[in-house]
Design an enzyme around this catalytic site. Structure first.
Site, PDB file in Angstrom:
ATOM      1  N   CYS A  14       0.861  -1.177   0.000  1.00  0.00           N
ATOM      2  CA  CYS A  14       0.000   0.000   0.000  1.00  0.00           C
ATOM      3  C   CYS A  14       0.897   1.227   0.000  1.00  0.00           C
ATOM      4  O   CYS A  14       2.104   1.126   0.213  1.00  0.00           O
ATOM      5  CB  CYS A  14      -0.856   0.057   1.265  1.00  0.00           C
ATOM      6  SG  CYS A  14      -2.001  -1.312   1.425  1.00  0.00           S
ATOM      7  N   CYS A 271      12.367  -4.343   3.419  1.00  0.00           N
ATOM      8  CA  CYS A 271      12.013  -5.315   2.360  1.00  0.00           C
ATOM      9  C   CYS A 271      12.881  -5.054   1.129  1.00  0.00           C
ATOM     10  O   CYS A 271      12.795  -3.993   0.509  1.00  0.00           O
ATOM     11  CB  CYS A 271      10.538  -5.149   2.010  1.00  0.00           C
ATOM     12  SG  CYS A 271      10.048  -6.065   0.532  1.00  0.00           S
ATOM     13  N   SER A 318       9.004  -3.869 -15.701  1.00  0.00           N
ATOM     14  CA  SER A 318       9.732  -4.285 -14.501  1.00  0.00           C
ATOM     15  C   SER A 318      11.194  -4.638 -14.752  1.00  0.00           C
ATOM     16  O   SER A 318      12.018  -4.537 -13.856  1.00  0.00           O
ATOM     17  CB  SER A 318       9.012  -5.467 -13.862  1.00  0.00           C
ATOM     18  OG  SER A 318       8.756  -6.463 -14.834  1.00  0.00           O
ATOM     19  N   ASP A 380      14.207  -9.766 -16.541  1.00  0.00           N
ATOM     20  CA  ASP A 380      13.038  -9.373 -15.747  1.00  0.00           C
ATOM     21  C   ASP A 380      13.461  -9.326 -14.283  1.00  0.00           C
ATOM     22  O   ASP A 380      14.496  -9.892 -13.918  1.00  0.00           O
ATOM     23  CB  ASP A 380      11.867 -10.335 -15.964  1.00  0.00           C
ATOM     24  CG  ASP A 380      10.523  -9.662 -15.666  1.00  0.00           C
ATOM     25  OD1 ASP A 380      10.513  -8.527 -15.144  1.00  0.00           O
ATOM     26  OD2 ASP A 380       9.476 -10.267 -15.956  1.00  0.00           O
ATOM     27  N   ASP A 381      12.643  -8.669 -13.466  1.00  0.00           N
ATOM     28  CA  ASP A 381      13.027  -8.511 -12.050  1.00  0.00           C
ATOM     29  C   ASP A 381      12.800  -9.785 -11.248  1.00  0.00           C
ATOM     30  O   ASP A 381      13.457 -10.013 -10.238  1.00  0.00           O
ATOM     31  CB  ASP A 381      12.257  -7.347 -11.420  1.00  0.00           C
ATOM     32  CG  ASP A 381      10.780  -7.665 -11.316  1.00  0.00           C
ATOM     33  OD1 ASP A 381      10.127  -7.793 -12.369  1.00  0.00           O
ATOM     34  OD2 ASP A 381      10.283  -7.829 -10.187  1.00  0.00           O
ATOM     35  N   CYS A 417       5.444 -14.369   1.766  1.00  0.00           N
ATOM     36  CA  CYS A 417       5.720 -13.176   2.572  1.00  0.00           C
ATOM     37  C   CYS A 417       4.579 -12.993   3.564  1.00  0.00           C
ATOM     38  O   CYS A 417       3.416 -13.178   3.215  1.00  0.00           O
ATOM     39  CB  CYS A 417       5.809 -11.947   1.668  1.00  0.00           C
ATOM     40  SG  CYS A 417       6.008 -10.413   2.592  1.00  0.00           S
ATOM     41  N   CYS A 468      15.279  -7.490   4.699  1.00  0.00           N
ATOM     42  CA  CYS A 468      14.533  -8.746   4.779  1.00  0.00           C
ATOM     43  C   CYS A 468      14.697  -9.426   3.418  1.00  0.00           C
ATOM     44  O   CYS A 468      14.511  -8.793   2.376  1.00  0.00           O
ATOM     45  CB  CYS A 468      13.052  -8.488   5.052  1.00  0.00           C
ATOM     46  SG  CYS A 468      12.071 -10.014   4.949  1.00  0.00           S
ATOM     47  N   CYS A 471      11.676 -14.147   1.440  1.00  0.00           N
ATOM     48  CA  CYS A 471      11.007 -14.885   0.356  1.00  0.00           C
ATOM     49  C   CYS A 471      12.023 -15.632  -0.508  1.00  0.00           C
ATOM     50  O   CYS A 471      11.648 -16.489  -1.309  1.00  0.00           O
ATOM     51  CB  CYS A 471      10.123 -13.969  -0.488  1.00  0.00           C
ATOM     52  SG  CYS A 471      10.891 -12.436  -0.948  1.00  0.00           S
TER      53      CYS A 471
END
Ligand code: SF4
Length: 493
Positions: A14, A271, A318, A380-381, A417, A468, A471
């Site tokens: 968000c 993150c 991306s 790509d990311d 996550c 972090c 993931c």
């Protein structure tokens, strides 16, 4: 039936923004304050500035948007499902007059995508009103909610942010000031949160003790602003002051800005995906340029996974910046091999089974004149499910590419996550049960290389924080619920 074009990308969490207008507060004489109509017309249009800021943060959430304002008294608000320009118009913005505002754009992680879950959450409690905008996810929201319900609390939404609101209302009854209340709330909640709270007289910014979600402070004129990303400061002409520190509470009122630093026992864990994908490239997060981090990631990817090729292309949008970095390091020319239809919205009528490829083709198309006969490196990311990547590789080959070498500017994503990013369950993650060779075969590429975790964590040059990376390596910075219980809070409702 609709297809979600973004289902093979991670979803942002968000975006939050807040402004406390001190320009006109400082200038307003007491007689001005008594003349509410003339005073209102003179004031910074805080709702309009928040609207512009939310536009700049739209990439962090496209499901709902909301703005709440206070005019040293009652909190007015408007929120709804949709993009910022769909939710707000001139009439609504003109109605939201005040001296301070908080805004929110949302992608739901906890709590389904309903209007009732849109933020800011505005609550009335014994001591008055407050509006809350939250970016992040609480890992103990279900337990806290259960406990609060046993004590008689009532919840209107399935949103974990309402748990924060309920805790604040509860502690505010006995605490002498809102600052103490925030400290008490922070002792109860676990997880990630960049929070902005608007009370009739204060704007409060809070960042969780690990700093998982970003939050920064800026100034426009004499007015302080808070934002998820610095690109929102630029959008309202605000000057960047600094990032909110992990575990810090900043309280802004007509006296200025006051900082309360709560105890932080562990190193910060921002993150890392803010740099990989979420944040806008023109933002700076915790001291590092997002654009520069993506360029670095591409350069390191080229050093770790070189290949003989004629052209480097990026998956729009991306992978474009990392592709530039790959080209710089490898010396292989950079080109535009894929075109993205910029007019495609978030969803599209679902093609039937036989037309499944069309869904991707409507969003992307290969530039035949560029890729035909070439050995391509496509960057790509990340690869989430792998389905879109497979279709794009096939599209490039159909357009005449001789070889397609896939390069990914982050490591294989294997774990969910719990901190506000909607990563599918492990069984939907292509890398959770396949090795690199198996993924290469699944997507139909001629070779596949992922950036190493060591490489990735050194890409945000100048960053003043730890990261972090759970993931990728399951090293969660705190105890997390069993995956099976990830959505239990929502199912309960
Ligand atoms: Fe970010 Fe991954 Fe950590 Fe979630 S688990 S906060 S997406 S690095």
């Amino acid at each position: 039936m609709y297809i979600n074009f973004r289902q093979d990308k991670l979803h942002e969490e968000c975006g939050v923004f807040g402004i406390f207008n001190n320009d006109n507060m400082a200038n307003a004489s007491s007689s001005d304050r008594n003349d509410s109509s003339s005073n209102r017309n003179d004031r910074h249009d805080v709702a309009r500035l928040t609207y512009y800021a939310l536009y700049a943060l739209q990439h962090r959430g496209q499901e709902s948007a909301g703005i709440a304002v206070t005019d040293t008294g009652t909190i007015l608000y408007h929120k709804d499902m949709g993009l910022v320009p769909e939710v707000f118009n001139e009439v609504v913005i003109n109605h939201l007059k005040g001296n301070a505002a908080v805004g929110h754009v949302r992608y739901s992680t906890t709590g389904a995508s309903y209007r009732e879950n849109a933020q800011p959450i505005v609550v009335k409690y014994k001591n008055g009103q407050m509006a809350i905008a939250h970016n992040g996810n609480l890992v103990n929201a279900a337990k806290l909610r259960e406990k609060l319900e046993e004590q008689g609390a009532i919840f209107q939404t399935t949103n974990d942010s309402e748990v924060i609101a309920s805790l604040l209302s509860k502690y505010r009854i006995t605490d002498t000031c809102i600052e103490d209340t925030v400290v008490s709330m922070m002792k109860d909640v676990k997880g990630s949160y960049a929070l902005i709270i608007l009370t009739p007289r204060k704007l409060i910014g809070i960042r969780d003790p690990l700093g998982i979600r970003p939050l920064c402070i800026g100034m426009v004129g004499n007015s302080y602003v808070l934002a998820s990303e610095s690109c929102a400061l630029d959008a309202v002409g605000a000057k960047f002051i600094r990032d909110v520190n992990p575990g810090e509470i900043v309280v802004i009122d007509k006296e200025g800005l006051k900082s309360i630093q709560t105890d932080v026992s562990e190193p910060s864990r921002l993150c890392i995906f803010e740099f990989v994908y979420f944040a806008r490239p023109d933002s700076f997060v915790d001291g590092a340029s997002v654009h520069q981090a993506r360029i670095e990631a591409g350069k390191r990817l080229a050093a770790e996974h070189p290949v003989e090729a004629d052209l480097v292309i990026g998956a729009p949008d991306s992978g474009l910046t990392a592709a530039m970095g790959y080209s710089m390091e490898s010396g292989i020319p950079y080109g535009q091999g894929l075109l993205k239809n910029r007019y495609v919205g978030r969803t599209f009528i679902q093609p039937d089974q036989t037309q499944r490829e069309l869904g991707v083709r409507i969003k992307f198309n290969a530039m035949k004149s560029v890729v035909s006969g070439k050995r391509l490196v496509m960057v790509d990311d990340s690869i989430v499910r792998g389905t879109t990547t497979r279709r794009i590789v096939q599209m490039l080959k159909d357009a005449g590419a001789k070889e397609v070498h896939m390069r990914v500017s982050s490591p294989p994503m294997k774990y969910p996550c719990y901190f506000g990013v909607d990563i599918p369950s492990r069984k939907q993650l292509v890398a959770s049960a396949r090795n690199v060779d198996e993924i290469k075969n699944m997507i139909g590429a001629d070779s596949l290389g992922y950036l190493s975790l060591e490489g990735l964590t050194t890409t945000p040059l100048g960053a003043k924080c730890g990261f972090c990376t759970a993931c990728f390596n399951a090293e969660y910075p705190m105890e997390v619920p069993e995956e099976a219980n990830k959505l239990s809070f929502e199912r309960k409702s």
